[in-house]
Design a protein around this motif. Structure first.
Motif, PDB file in Angstrom:
ATOM      1  N   MET A   1       2.817   8.652  -5.377  1.00 35.38           N
ATOM      2  CA  MET A   1       3.971   8.333  -6.224  1.00 35.38           C
ATOM      3  C   MET A   1       5.248   8.681  -5.489  1.00 35.38           C
ATOM      4  N   SER A   2       6.221   7.791  -5.533  1.00 31.67           N
ATOM      5  CA  SER A   2       7.466   8.025  -4.800  1.00 31.67           C
ATOM      6  C   SER A   2       8.370   8.991  -5.561  1.00 31.67           C
ATOM      7  N   ARG A   3       9.227   9.639  -4.829  1.00 29.42           N
ATOM      8  CA  ARG A   3      10.210  10.554  -5.420  1.00 29.42           C
ATOM      9  C   ARG A   3      11.073   9.786  -6.421  1.00 29.42           C
ATOM     10  N   PRO A   4      11.405  10.373  -7.558  1.00 28.04           N
ATOM     11  CA  PRO A   4      12.075   9.606  -8.615  1.00 28.04           C
ATOM     12  C   PRO A   4      13.573   9.383  -8.415  1.00 28.04           C
ATOM     13  N   ALA A   5      14.195   9.989  -7.425  1.00 23.84           N
ATOM     14  CA  ALA A   5      15.629   9.779  -7.213  1.00 23.84           C
ATOM     15  C   ALA A   5      15.914   8.310  -6.913  1.00 23.84           C
ATOM     16  N   ARG A   6      16.931   7.755  -7.546  1.00 26.09           N
ATOM     17  CA  ARG A   6      17.246   6.336  -7.377  1.00 26.09           C
ATOM     18  C   ARG A   6      18.706   6.080  -7.725  1.00 26.09           C
ATOM     19  N   ILE A   7      19.220   5.007  -7.153  1.00 30.19           N
ATOM     20  CA  ILE A   7      20.602   4.590  -7.396  1.00 30.19           C
ATOM     21  C   ILE A   7      20.572   3.127  -7.805  1.00 30.19           C
ATOM     22  N   THR A   8      21.196   2.819  -8.934  1.00 26.01           N
ATOM     23  CA  THR A   8      21.273   1.445  -9.416  1.00 26.01           C
ATOM     24  C   THR A   8      22.715   0.961  -9.312  1.00 26.01           C
ATOM     25  N   ILE A   9      22.899  -0.208  -8.703  1.00 24.40           N
ATOM     26  CA  ILE A   9      24.219  -0.820  -8.549  1.00 24.40           C
ATOM     27  C   ILE A   9      24.275  -2.031  -9.476  1.00 24.40           C
ATOM     28  N   ASP A  10      25.167  -1.982 -10.447  1.00 25.33           N
ATOM     29  CA  ASP A  10      25.284  -3.020 -11.472  1.00 25.33           C
ATOM     30  C   ASP A  10      26.311  -4.066 -11.024  1.00 25.33           C
ATOM     31  N   LEU A  11      25.821  -5.175 -10.500  1.00 24.48           N
ATOM     32  CA  LEU A  11      26.720  -6.201  -9.977  1.00 24.48           C
ATOM     33  C   LEU A  11      27.443  -6.964 -11.087  1.00 24.48           C
ATOM     34  N   ASP A  12      26.880  -7.009 -12.286  1.00 22.99           N
ATOM     35  CA  ASP A  12      27.615  -7.592 -13.405  1.00 22.99           C
ATOM     36  C   ASP A  12      28.855  -6.760 -13.717  1.00 22.99           C
ATOM     37  N   ALA A  13      28.713  -5.424 -13.670  1.00 24.21           N
ATOM     38  CA  ALA A  13      29.867  -4.547 -13.880  1.00 24.21           C
ATOM     39  C   ALA A  13      30.898  -4.738 -12.774  1.00 24.21           C
ATOM     40  N   LEU A  14      30.439  -4.920 -11.544  1.00 30.27           N
ATOM     41  CA  LEU A  14      31.363  -5.162 -10.433  1.00 30.27           C
ATOM     42  C   LEU A  14      32.169  -6.434 -10.669  1.00 30.27           C
ATOM     43  N   ARG A  15      31.490  -7.516 -11.051  1.00 26.83           N
ATOM     44  CA  ARG A  15      32.199  -8.772 -11.312  1.00 26.83           C
ATOM     45  C   ARG A  15      33.158  -8.633 -12.489  1.00 26.83           C
ATOM     46  N   ALA A 346      18.933   8.384  -1.502  1.00 27.66           N
ATOM     47  CA  ALA A 346      18.086   7.781  -2.530  1.00 27.66           C
ATOM     48  C   ALA A 346      18.130   6.264  -2.404  1.00 27.66           C
ATOM     49  N   PRO A 347      17.023   5.575  -2.683  1.00 27.41           N
ATOM     50  CA  PRO A 347      17.004   4.116  -2.554  1.00 27.41           C
ATOM     51  C   PRO A 347      17.945   3.452  -3.557  1.00 27.41           C
ATOM     52  N   LYS A 348      18.598   2.389  -3.113  1.00 28.43           N
ATOM     53  CA  LYS A 348      19.524   1.632  -3.962  1.00 28.43           C
ATOM     54  C   LYS A 348      18.864   0.337  -4.429  1.00 28.43           C
ATOM     55  N   ARG A 349      19.122   0.018  -5.689  1.00 28.22           N
ATOM     56  CA  ARG A 349      18.641  -1.249  -6.252  1.00 28.22           C
ATOM     57  C   ARG A 349      19.832  -1.969  -6.874  1.00 28.22           C
ATOM     58  N   HIS A 350      20.076  -3.183  -6.439  1.00 28.41           N
ATOM     59  CA  HIS A 350      21.164  -3.998  -6.956  1.00 28.41           C
ATOM     60  C   HIS A 350      20.625  -4.883  -8.071  1.00 28.41           C
ATOM     61  N   VAL A 351      21.251  -4.799  -9.245  1.00 30.35           N
ATOM     62  CA  VAL A 351      20.821  -5.591 -10.391  1.00 30.35           C
ATOM     63  C   VAL A 351      21.978  -6.480 -10.836  1.00 30.35           C
ATOM     64  N   GLY A 352      21.656  -7.512 -11.614  1.00 28.29           N
ATOM     65  CA  GLY A 352      22.694  -8.396 -12.129  1.00 28.29           C
ATOM     66  C   GLY A 352      22.927  -9.618 -11.263  1.00 28.29           C
ATOM     67  N   TRP A 353      21.955  -9.970 -10.430  1.00 26.24           N
ATOM     68  CA  TRP A 353      22.110 -11.171  -9.586  1.00 26.24           C
ATOM     69  C   TRP A 353      22.165 -12.423 -10.451  1.00 26.24           C
TER      70      TRP A 353
END
Length: 353
Positions: A1-15, A346-353
């Motif tokens: 199981m991977s370490r739970p630390a994570r970063i989410t980048i909300d591209l809808d919020a950016l726009r 921490a790994p980054k995940r971009h959402v809101g594509w």
């Protein structure tokens, strides 16, 4: 199981933030993507902001990376060029470059470049005294650039030192100095940074340059901006310590009562400030609880005594929707910029594509 630390980048919020700032400014706006878009991922943010008038970066390597990623929008290099090779790259890759000191000006004068090949932003030192030409040298630099025949256009710019201080008269003085120095010179104007757009209508000219506000960080919720970065982890262990017992390195925190402690998989190597004091807010399952004890390299501890529902696996937000990054930064004696830029492990995940 991977370490739970994570970063989410909300591209809808950016726009959303980009549209708010663009509308508020009224003119054209450069989205500032320097320092990997303040830690948000420059290439992903550039792709998400296809509607942008253009982008700004700090130096040539950042511009080259965006061009290599297929970003063809206008690019401004804020530090300007450091060598003749970069000057040629600016022409070849269609960068705009800031000229802010004598060596850059003489480099342009002495370099063999195609006629009209450069787009220059000429910087006035209106009072910050970090870089830029003084008023008389500014006007002389404009004349020298035009005389080279190598420049297609010149945008006149300056940078504010205290625009985030609404009770300071210094920004009004800088605006006045800029208008005086630029009087009669042709070309677009650019004054407003993020704080200038939000708080100084007199600074809203042809071009704005927005960085921190674009990412919804700092003291901008009143403008309708949304946080783009959410930094999370989980409670990985829970223990009880007795009243009077110390916790963590240096024993800074001493339990005033029997205390339920949550161990969180996130530390200063992940970008959380080691200087954060006891009591800094952390959200566990959406409820604020206090940081307790000194932040370690890979872990930190929180006081869960008032949140009996918290368990191993409970979500922990270090900053984001429930805990503004500016609140954490203020407690740690720093600024949101530093925390965002330091959130790298921490790994980054971009959402809101």
């Amino acid at each position: 199981m991977s370490r739970p630390a994570r970063i989410t980048i909300d591209l809808d919020a950016l726009r959303h933030n980009h549209r708010v700032l663009r509308r508020l400014h009224g003119g054209r706006l450069l989205a500032v993507l320097k320092a990997d878009a303040y830690g948000h991922g420059a290439e992903a943010c550039a792709r998400a902001l296809a509607e942008a008038d253009g982008f700004a970066v700090a130096f040539g390597d950042e511009a080259m990376a965006l061009r290599a990623a297929g970003v063809r929008a206008p690019l401004l290099v804020l530090e300007g060029v450091f060598s003749v090779a970069e000057l040629h790259a600016a022409v070849r890759e269609s960068w705009s470059i800031v000229v802010h000191h004598e060596a850059q000006l003489t480099m342009i004068e002495g370099c063999a470049l195609p006629s009209g090949g450069l787009d220059v932003w000429l910087k006035l030192d209106s009072g910050m005294h970090r870089c830029g030409f003084g008023p008389d040298a500014f006007r002389a630099a404009h004349a020298r650039l035009m005389a080279t025949g190598k420049v297609s256009s010149i945008t006149l710019m300056s940078h504010f030192a205290r625009a985030d201080e609404s009770d300071s008269a210094f920004t009004a003085q800088q605006i006045s100095r800029f208008d005086s120095a630029a009087a009669g010179l042709p070309g677009p104007r650019s004054l407003a940074n993020s704080a200038g757009v939000l708080s100084w209508p007199a600074a809203r000219r042809d071009w704005a340059r927005c960085g921190i506000a674009l990412y919804g960080a700092g003291a901008e919720p009143q403008a309708g901006l949304r946080p783009v970065m959410r930094v999370c982890s989980e409670v990985i262990a829970i223990r009880e310590i007795a009243a009077g017992e110390p916790l963590g390195y240096g024993g800074r925190f001493v339990a005033a009562r029997p205390t339920r402690v949550g161990l969180v998989a996130f530390g200063y190597a992940d970008g959380y400030p080691r200087s954060a004091p006891d009591g800094t807010p952390v959200a566990v399952d959406g409820h604020r609880v206090p940081l307790a004890g000194r932040v370690s390299m890979d872990m930190l501890t929180v006081d869960l005594t008032a949140l009996p529902s918290a368990r191993e696996g409970s979500e922990v937000e270090l900053w984001g929707r429930d805990v503004p990054v500016g609140d954490v930064a203020a407690r740690a004696g720093t600024i949101a910029y530093e925390l965002l830029c330091n959130a790298k492990r921490a790994p980054k995940r971009h959402v809101g594509w």
